[in-house]
Design an enzyme around this catalytic site. Structure first.
Site, short mmCIF file in Angstrom:
data_model
loop_
_atom_site.label_atom_id
_atom_site.label_comp_id
_atom_site.label_asym_id
_atom_site.label_seq_id
_atom_site.Cartn_x
_atom_site.Cartn_y
_atom_site.Cartn_z
N ASP A 213 0.82 -1.22 0.00
CA ASP A 213 0.00 0.00 0.00
C ASP A 213 0.85 1.27 0.00
OD1 ASP A 213 -2.23 -1.70 0.21
OD2 ASP A 213 -1.93 -1.81 2.37
N LYS B 78 2.18 2.04 -5.12
CA LYS B 78 2.90 1.51 -6.29
C LYS B 78 2.07 1.64 -7.57
CE LYS B 78 3.30 -2.51 -4.31
NZ LYS B 78 2.82 -2.21 -2.96
N ASN C 284 -4.59 -10.45 -4.23
CA ASN C 284 -4.45 -9.85 -2.89
C ASN C 284 -3.96 -8.41 -2.99
OD1 ASN C 284 -2.05 -10.86 -3.88
ND2 ASN C 284 -1.25 -11.52 -1.91
N ALA C 285 -3.39 -8.04 -4.12
CA ALA C 285 -2.91 -6.67 -4.30
C ALA C 285 -4.11 -5.75 -4.46
CB ALA C 285 -2.04 -6.60 -5.55
N GLY C 286 -3.93 -4.51 -4.15
CA GLY C 286 -5.04 -3.58 -4.31
C GLY C 286 -4.52 -2.25 -4.79
N HIS C 287 -4.80 -1.93 -6.01
CA HIS C 287 -4.33 -0.65 -6.55
C HIS C 287 -5.52 0.26 -6.79
CE1 HIS C 287 -0.58 -2.78 -8.27
NE2 HIS C 287 -0.40 -2.39 -7.04
N GLN D 115 2.34 -6.06 -2.94
CA GLN D 115 2.66 -6.10 -1.50
C GLN D 115 3.95 -5.29 -1.25
OE1 GLN D 115 1.92 -9.58 -2.91
NE2 GLN D 115 -0.11 -8.74 -2.78
N THR E 68 -9.70 -5.39 1.12
CA THR E 68 -10.60 -5.89 2.16
C THR E 68 -11.37 -4.78 2.87
OG1 THR E 68 -8.80 -5.73 3.75
CG2 THR E 68 -9.09 -7.85 2.68
N LEU F 236 3.09 12.46 0.18
CA LEU F 236 3.69 13.50 1.00
C LEU F 236 2.63 14.56 1.37
CD1 LEU F 236 6.49 14.35 2.15
CD2 LEU F 236 6.70 15.88 0.19
N ASP F 237 1.67 14.75 0.48
CA ASP F 237 0.60 15.72 0.73
C ASP F 237 -0.19 15.41 2.00
OD1 ASP F 237 -0.07 13.45 -0.99
OD2 ASP F 237 -2.12 14.19 -0.89
N SER G 66 5.34 12.05 -5.01
CA SER G 66 3.94 12.02 -5.41
C SER G 66 3.10 12.81 -4.40
CB SER G 66 3.49 10.56 -5.50
OG SER G 66 2.12 10.48 -5.71
P1 IMP Z 1 -2.32 -12.88 1.85
O1 IMP Z 1 -1.38 -12.30 0.85
O2 IMP Z 1 -3.77 -12.67 1.50
O3 IMP Z 1 -2.03 -14.29 2.17
O4 IMP Z 1 -2.13 -12.07 3.21
C1 IMP Z 1 -0.94 -12.16 3.97
C2 IMP Z 1 -0.59 -10.80 4.58
O5 IMP Z 1 -0.23 -9.89 3.56
C3 IMP Z 1 -1.75 -10.15 5.34
O6 IMP Z 1 -1.22 -9.43 6.43
C4 IMP Z 1 -2.32 -9.18 4.33
O7 IMP Z 1 -2.99 -8.11 4.94
C5 IMP Z 1 -1.05 -8.73 3.63
N1 IMP Z 1 -1.28 -8.27 2.27
C6 IMP Z 1 -1.49 -9.00 1.18
N2 IMP Z 1 -1.62 -8.23 0.09
C7 IMP Z 1 -1.45 -6.96 0.50
C8 IMP Z 1 -1.43 -5.69 -0.17
O8 IMP Z 1 -1.56 -5.58 -1.39
N3 IMP Z 1 -1.23 -4.61 0.62
C9 IMP Z 1 -1.03 -4.70 1.95
N4 IMP Z 1 -1.03 -5.85 2.61
C10 IMP Z 1 -1.24 -6.98 1.89
#
Ligand code: IMP
Length: 425
Positions: free
Chosen positions: A13, A16, A38-41, A223, A300, A331-332, A409
């Site tokens: 987070d 990126k 699991n990534a969140g952009h 991540q 999530t 930075l803002d 940024s």
């Molecule tokens: P998993 O990747 O879903 O197995 O989660 C394992 C750990 O990585 C947990 O603490 C998640 O909150 C964290 N995590 C996974 N993906 C991200 C992400 O994109 N940003 C921040 N934390 C992440």
């Protein structure tokens, strides 16, 4: 250099997606090499807010190729959803190629992820429940199912029987749940085969071919360094290697090519999920940072834990990723604080300079307060326009890390950044 990587130097987070989106404008290929949905952009283009979890951020550039590399775990359901959303938003997208080698996240991986976390109770990792851990576990256990096996489904039934067998044992005896239906999974695979079949390929061939021709490749990390399976705060980590070294494995890039690694650092720290977080704050400052920075998980929706920068850990991350310059983001968000804290080391100076520092408590750290600034930075386009104290904050970080902030940024919008040196050299 024609190969650039964007790597998070904290716990994910870091922003990126925005940096990738900016640099992708000049790239030919944008490649994800690890992780999955699991990534969140969160990307803001004009008035449109786009959240992507799986598809590389380069997708927003219609003349680029986005690659989901072999080191990724590929969730066809999320892929389909993201493509549909982009179509609905009428965004012209580039071409997508998914590695034949990437492992497929099935619905039962998500089910097992959730059940395992619930079973662990207080010891839970706090995963995103996107099935990432169970899918990578299957890969290591050599019972995983790859994209190529969905496309060329000759062996799929026997592979699924082998895979489901173990899970059904766990479902019945540990979790007291109904077994996975083989027929349902075969139907599921058939459905998604039709959706993904036009998008698959041998991505390692494509990547090395582009590298050979000195065409521009941007690797997009997901991540962050301290969630790396090997070099993070194990066991509170994700299930893949998030650091730059994995580009050669998960991306399939030949090690003969050098990479210009841009380390992305948020101007303060956040962590979502459980595990050590030296530098974490509670109370008023943390609430203010969370609200100002909108620090809620993109995957999530969970509130993120927040803290000041931990420079000592960042130094370790710079080393482990071979970072050549940093992109300092958000930075803002720090405008309006009278003082900004940075953690500069440990009170006990005898500690080793290694990952053990990531397991310390905030109380073990030395805090330095730096004077803040009041003006909103969102409208500034040039480095020289920044308030003196904001520049001092940047300089302090650069000096400590011995690394230049090549990008600063100043907001979520695509246009809100200052480029201080060329990235594609
Ligand atoms: P998993 O990747 O879903 O197995 O989660 C394992 C750990 O990585 C947990 O603490 C998640 O909150 C964290 N995590 C996974 N993906 C991200 C992400 O994109 N940003 C921040 N934390 C992440």
């Amino acid at each position: 250099m024609s190969i650039v990587a964007i790597i998070g130097l904290q716990w994910g987070d870091e922003g990126k997606g925005k940096i990738t989106d900016v640099l992708a404008a000049d790239a030919d290929l944008v490649v994800r090499f690890q992780g999955g949905a699991n990534a969140g952009h969160t990307l803001v283009v004009g008035s449109k807010v786009i959240r992507s979890h799986l598809i590389p951020s380069g997708i927003l550039h219609k003349d680029k190729i986005s690659v989901i590399g072999s080191g990724c775990v590929f969730d066809p359901e999320i892929f389909d959803k993201e493509l549909t959303t982009l179509k609905k938003l009428k965004i012209k997208t580039g071409k997508i190629v998914i590695s034949n080698n990437a492992h497929v996240v099935f619905p039962f991986h998500k089910l097992m992820d959730g059940l395992k976390e619930a079973h662990l109770g207080k010891a839970a990792i706090g995963t995103t429940k996107m099935g990432i851990g169970p899918c990578y576990s299957d890969r290591v256990n050599r019972i995983g199912i790859r994209v190529s096996e969905i496309i060329n489904s000759k062996n799929l039934k026997s592979l699924l029987i082998k895979n489901i067998d173990e899970k059904n044992f766990m479902l019945k005896h540990r979790y007291k749940q109904r077994p996975i239906s083989l027929k349902k999974m075969l139907d599921w695979a058939e459905k998604y085969k039709e959706i993904i079949k036009g998008y698959t390929g041998d991505t390692e061939v494509l990547i090395n071919d582009y590298a050979d021709k000195s065409r521009k490749i941007l690797f997009e990390g997901a991540q962050g360094t301290f969630l790396d399976l090997e070099w993070g705060t194990y066991p509170y980590v994700t299930s893949s290697n998030t650091i730059a070294g994995n580009i050669y494995l998960g991306g399939g890039l030949s090690p003969k090519y050098k990479i210009n690694v841009i380390g992305v650092v948020k101007a303060y720290s956040t962590r979502v999920g459980n595990g050590p977080f030296p530098g974490e704050l509670d109370g008023e400052i943390s609430e203010l940072l969370r609200e100002k920075g909108n620090e809620y998980g993109a995957t999530t929706g969970r509130p993120r834990r927040v803290g000041w920068l931990n420079l000592d850990l960042l130094k370790f991350a710079v080393l482990m990723n071979g970072v050549s310059s940093i992109a300092l983001t958000k930075l803002d968000v720090l405008s309006g604080f009278d003082e900004i804290g940075v953690f500069t080391g440990t009170k006990n100076s005898g500690r080793k300079k290694n990952i053990s520092k990531a397991f310390l408590k905030t109380n073990d750290l030395k805090l330095k307060l730096i004077k803040g600034w009041q003006p909103n930075l969102g409208d500034m386009d040039l480095y020289k326009e920044l308030p003196k104290n904001a520049k001092s904050y940047i300089k302090f970080i650069e000096k400590f890390l011995n690394t230049k902030a090549s990008i600063v940024s100043l907001g979520a919008q695509r246009s809100k950044y200052i480029l201080r040196e060329a990235i594609w050299k």
